[in-house]
Design an enzyme around this catalytic site. Structure first.
Site, PDB file in Angstrom:
ATOM      1  N   CYS A 183       0.818  -1.202   0.000  1.00 16.69           N
ATOM      2  CA  CYS A 183       0.000   0.000   0.000  1.00 16.69           C
ATOM      3  C   CYS A 183       0.855   1.258   0.000  1.00 16.69           C
ATOM      4  O   CYS A 183       2.067   1.208   0.173  1.00 16.69           O
ATOM      5  CB  CYS A 183      -0.874   0.061   1.259  1.00 16.69           C
ATOM      6  SG  CYS A 183      -1.783  -1.426   1.620  1.00 16.69           S
ATOM      7  N   GLY A 222      -0.324   0.699  -4.793  1.00 16.16           N
ATOM      8  CA  GLY A 222      -1.549  -0.067  -4.586  1.00 16.16           C
ATOM      9  C   GLY A 222      -2.653   0.442  -5.483  1.00 16.16           C
ATOM     10  O   GLY A 222      -2.942   1.639  -5.469  1.00 16.16           O
ATOM     11  N   ASN A 231       0.809   0.298   5.660  1.00 20.91           N
ATOM     12  CA  ASN A 231       1.644  -0.243   4.598  1.00 20.91           C
ATOM     13  C   ASN A 231       2.564  -1.289   5.217  1.00 20.91           C
ATOM     14  O   ASN A 231       3.305  -0.992   6.149  1.00 20.91           O
ATOM     15  CB  ASN A 231       2.470   0.870   3.945  1.00 20.91           C
ATOM     16  CG  ASN A 231       3.457   0.372   2.899  1.00 20.91           C
ATOM     17  OD1 ASN A 231       4.497   0.977   2.679  1.00 20.91           O
ATOM     18  ND2 ASN A 231       3.138  -0.724   2.249  1.00 20.91           N
ATOM     19  N   GLY A 232       2.507  -2.499   4.702  1.00 22.34           N
ATOM     20  CA  GLY A 232       3.322  -3.575   5.238  1.00 22.34           C
ATOM     21  C   GLY A 232       2.495  -4.818   5.468  1.00 22.34           C
ATOM     22  O   GLY A 232       1.368  -4.943   4.978  1.00 22.34           O
ATOM     23  N   TYR A 241      12.447  -1.854  -7.607  1.00 22.34           N
ATOM     24  CA  TYR A 241      11.189  -1.786  -8.344  1.00 22.34           C
ATOM     25  C   TYR A 241      10.096  -0.956  -7.680  1.00 22.34           C
ATOM     26  O   TYR A 241       9.404  -0.193  -8.350  1.00 22.34           O
ATOM     27  CB  TYR A 241      10.668  -3.214  -8.563  1.00 22.34           C
ATOM     28  CG  TYR A 241       9.308  -3.316  -9.206  1.00 22.34           C
ATOM     29  CD1 TYR A 241       9.160  -3.196 -10.584  1.00 22.34           C
ATOM     30  CD2 TYR A 241       8.167  -3.549  -8.443  1.00 22.34           C
ATOM     31  CE1 TYR A 241       7.911  -3.291 -11.183  1.00 22.34           C
ATOM     32  CE2 TYR A 241       6.911  -3.656  -9.029  1.00 22.34           C
ATOM     33  CZ  TYR A 241       6.784  -3.531 -10.403  1.00 22.34           C
ATOM     34  OH  TYR A 241       5.560  -3.628 -10.986  1.00 22.34           O
ATOM     35  N   ASP A 273      13.944  -5.078 -14.600  1.00 24.28           N
ATOM     36  CA  ASP A 273      14.267  -4.919 -13.180  1.00 24.28           C
ATOM     37  C   ASP A 273      14.322  -6.235 -12.426  1.00 24.28           C
ATOM     38  O   ASP A 273      15.100  -6.393 -11.486  1.00 24.28           O
ATOM     39  CB  ASP A 273      13.264  -3.975 -12.511  1.00 24.28           C
ATOM     40  CG  ASP A 273      11.848  -4.500 -12.611  1.00 24.28           C
ATOM     41  OD1 ASP A 273      11.426  -5.270 -11.739  1.00 24.28           O
ATOM     42  OD2 ASP A 273      11.157  -4.152 -13.590  1.00 24.28           O
ATOM     43  N   CYS A 332       8.176 -13.000   0.002  1.00 23.48           N
ATOM     44  CA  CYS A 332       8.227 -11.929   0.995  1.00 23.48           C
ATOM     45  C   CYS A 332       7.027 -12.037   1.921  1.00 23.48           C
ATOM     46  O   CYS A 332       5.899 -12.243   1.458  1.00 23.48           O
ATOM     47  CB  CYS A 332       8.222 -10.561   0.300  1.00 23.48           C
ATOM     48  SG  CYS A 332       8.149  -9.162   1.450  1.00 23.48           S
ATOM     49  N   CYS A 383      14.133 -11.755  -0.031  1.00 28.90           N
ATOM     50  CA  CYS A 383      13.649 -12.326  -1.289  1.00 28.90           C
ATOM     51  C   CYS A 383      14.800 -12.788  -2.170  1.00 28.90           C
ATOM     52  O   CYS A 383      14.615 -13.607  -3.077  1.00 28.90           O
ATOM     53  CB  CYS A 383      12.757 -11.341  -2.036  1.00 28.90           C
ATOM     54  SG  CYS A 383      13.537  -9.760  -2.432  1.00 28.90           S
TER      55      CYS A 383
END
Length: 482
Positions: free
Chosen positions: A14, A41, A115-116, A252, A356, A392, A446
């Protein structure tokens, strides 16, 4: 998705935005802030706003520009607001899970944007009274826990709760009078503080501060709670800082015009391209990017290699999310809604194609095929990140390890799979060096499987709360809630 609308790339959780600015049109400031964060998002958007007496929340499914119009924003009056644009990493993409979330509390209410992604959500949900266990997102659980105790102020509740929360969280939340911002002790997801002439702004990225005319003050520190009201800005620490900023933000997720840890993201990506050229040279005629995310690294690769840079792919900037999905027949015909090759540039040329990342490999496979059909003599693919081998759990909705092509195949096997003449990834150490941030202060999970916060198997999964409440909800509700 530029080539195939049904091929989903990495999705961030987000974007969050908050503003405290008496006398300003805070609804419009929040709208423009969210517009700058739209890339983080695209499923839903919402704004919560207070005039000092009550909080009004307006949210809906869709892009920021689809959810809000001039009349709606004019009707949202107040001096304090938070905003959110969502991609779902916990809970289904339905109206009820759109943010900001709202909970009636004490003599008023509390609204929150997140966010998260949390990794101890079931443990936190168990702290709620039994009649409040209907939450299907980690954000709803946080909101309820912050608001459930009538004997605590919002600040007291936050200082009591936040030390218990594990995972990635950059939060903006508010009651009727005060704006709050908090960041997890690892600082995995970004969050910055900005200054307006008449107030303060917090946002996921510095680009959102730029668009509303705010001056960047500093990053919100890992483990810090900010309290912003008529008394100014005060800071409290709820946990020691253990910085582990997300390395994939540089690759990214973040806008190129954003600054993270004092380093411009575009400059980092160009430098990554230079290093990639030194590590993995190619005999070629031109370097072309996969727009837009591959462009800075392609510029750097051209500079580092001496091979001319060219725009070999044209992107239709006016195609956003498509709600009319092509049939399988149309997909097999090679429908391309956003990218098309420039045959005059490509035909007969040996190409270095810079992208990317590779997640599943379907996009690169279609891209190589497209370029060969346009007459490319050779296609050498260069990737400005290491192989994505691990999922992730902190806010990026990567595929599972079984779906990640680099988690199952070697570089040579991937090359054969996408039918490139050569394929190479930048090494992790070179990517980290380009950020100018110490390796031990970055989350690289990741890429190397080293998770800074241990993740329990039972706390994983996008629908873990919905499993306990039945099937994912899909009820359609009104767009305004008070």
């Amino acid at each position: 998705m530029d080539i195939d609308p049904l091929e989903r790339g990495p999705q961030d959780a987000c974007g969050v935005f908050g503003v405290w600015a008496p006398g300003e049109e805070v609804s419009k400031l929040t709208y423009f802030g969210l517009y700058a964060l739209q890339h983080r998002g695209q499923e839903s958007a919402g704004i919560a706003l207070s005039d000092g007496e009550r909080i009004v929340v307006y949210k809906d499914m869709g892009l920021v520009s689809q959810v809000f119009n001039e009349a709606t924003l004019e009707s949202l009056k107040g001096h304090l607001a938070i905003g959110h644009c969502r991609y779902s990493t916990t809970g289904s993409p339905v109206w009820e899970n759109a943010q900001p979330t709202f909970y009636s509390a004490r003599e008023g209410g509390l609204a929150l944007g997140h966010n998260g992604n949390l990794i101890n959500t079931p443990e936190l949900a168990a702290m709620l009274p039994s009649d409040q266990l209907s939450a299907t997102t980690d954000t709803e659980v946080l909101t309820s826990l912050l608001a459930v105790n009538p004997d605590r102020t919002t600040e007291e509740a936050a200082m009591e709760l936040l030390p218990l929360v594990k995972g990635a969280f950059s939060l903006v939340f508010m009651d009727e009078d005060t704006l709050y911002a908090a960041r997890d002790p690892q600082g995995i997801r970004p969050l910055v503080l900005g200054r307006l002439d008449s107030g303060w702004v917090v946002a996921s990225e510095t680009a959102a501060l730029d668009i509303v005319g705010a001056t960047v003050v500093r990053e919100v520190e890992p483990g810090e709670l900010l309290v912003i009201n008529a008394d100014g800005v005060s800071s409290r620490r709820f946990a020691p800082a253990e910085p582990k900023g997300c390395l994939f933000e540089y690759v990214y997720l973040a806008r190129p015009d954003t600054t993270i840890a004092g380093r411009n993201v575009n400059s980092t990506r160009v430098e990554v391209g230079r290093r990639l050229a030194k590590e993995h040279p190619a005999e070629a005629d031109i370097v072309i990017p996969v727009p837009e995310s591959g462009t800075p690294a392609a510029v750097g690769y051209a500079e580092g290699s001496g091979i001319p840079f060219a725009q070999g792919l044209v992107k239709n900037s006016y195609v956003g999310r498509t709600f009319i999905q092509p049939s399988q027949t149309l997909r097999q015909l090679g429908i391309r809604l956003k990218l098309n090759p420039l045959r005059e540039v490509i035909a007969g040329k040996r190409l270095v194609v810079v992208d990317d990342s590779i997640v599943r490999g379907n996009t690169q496979r279609a891209l190589v095929r497209m370029l060969r059909e346009a007459g490319a003599a050779e296609v050498h693919v260069r990737i400005s990140s290491p192989p994505v081998m691990w999922p992730c759990y902190y806010g990026i909705d990567f595929a599972t390890k079984a779906e990640l092509i680099a988690g199952n195949l070697s570089t040579e096997e991937i090359r054969r799979s996408i039918d490139a003449d050569s394929l190479a990834f930048i090494t992790l150490d070179e990517l980290v060096s380009a950020t100018e941030v110490r390796k031990d202060r970055l989350c690289r999970a990741c890429f190397d499987g080293v998770y800074p916060v241990e993740v329990d198997e039972d706390s994983r999964g996008k629908y873990l709360l919905e499993k306990s409440c039945g099937t994912p909800r899909s009820v359609s509700l009104p767009t305004s809630a008070q």
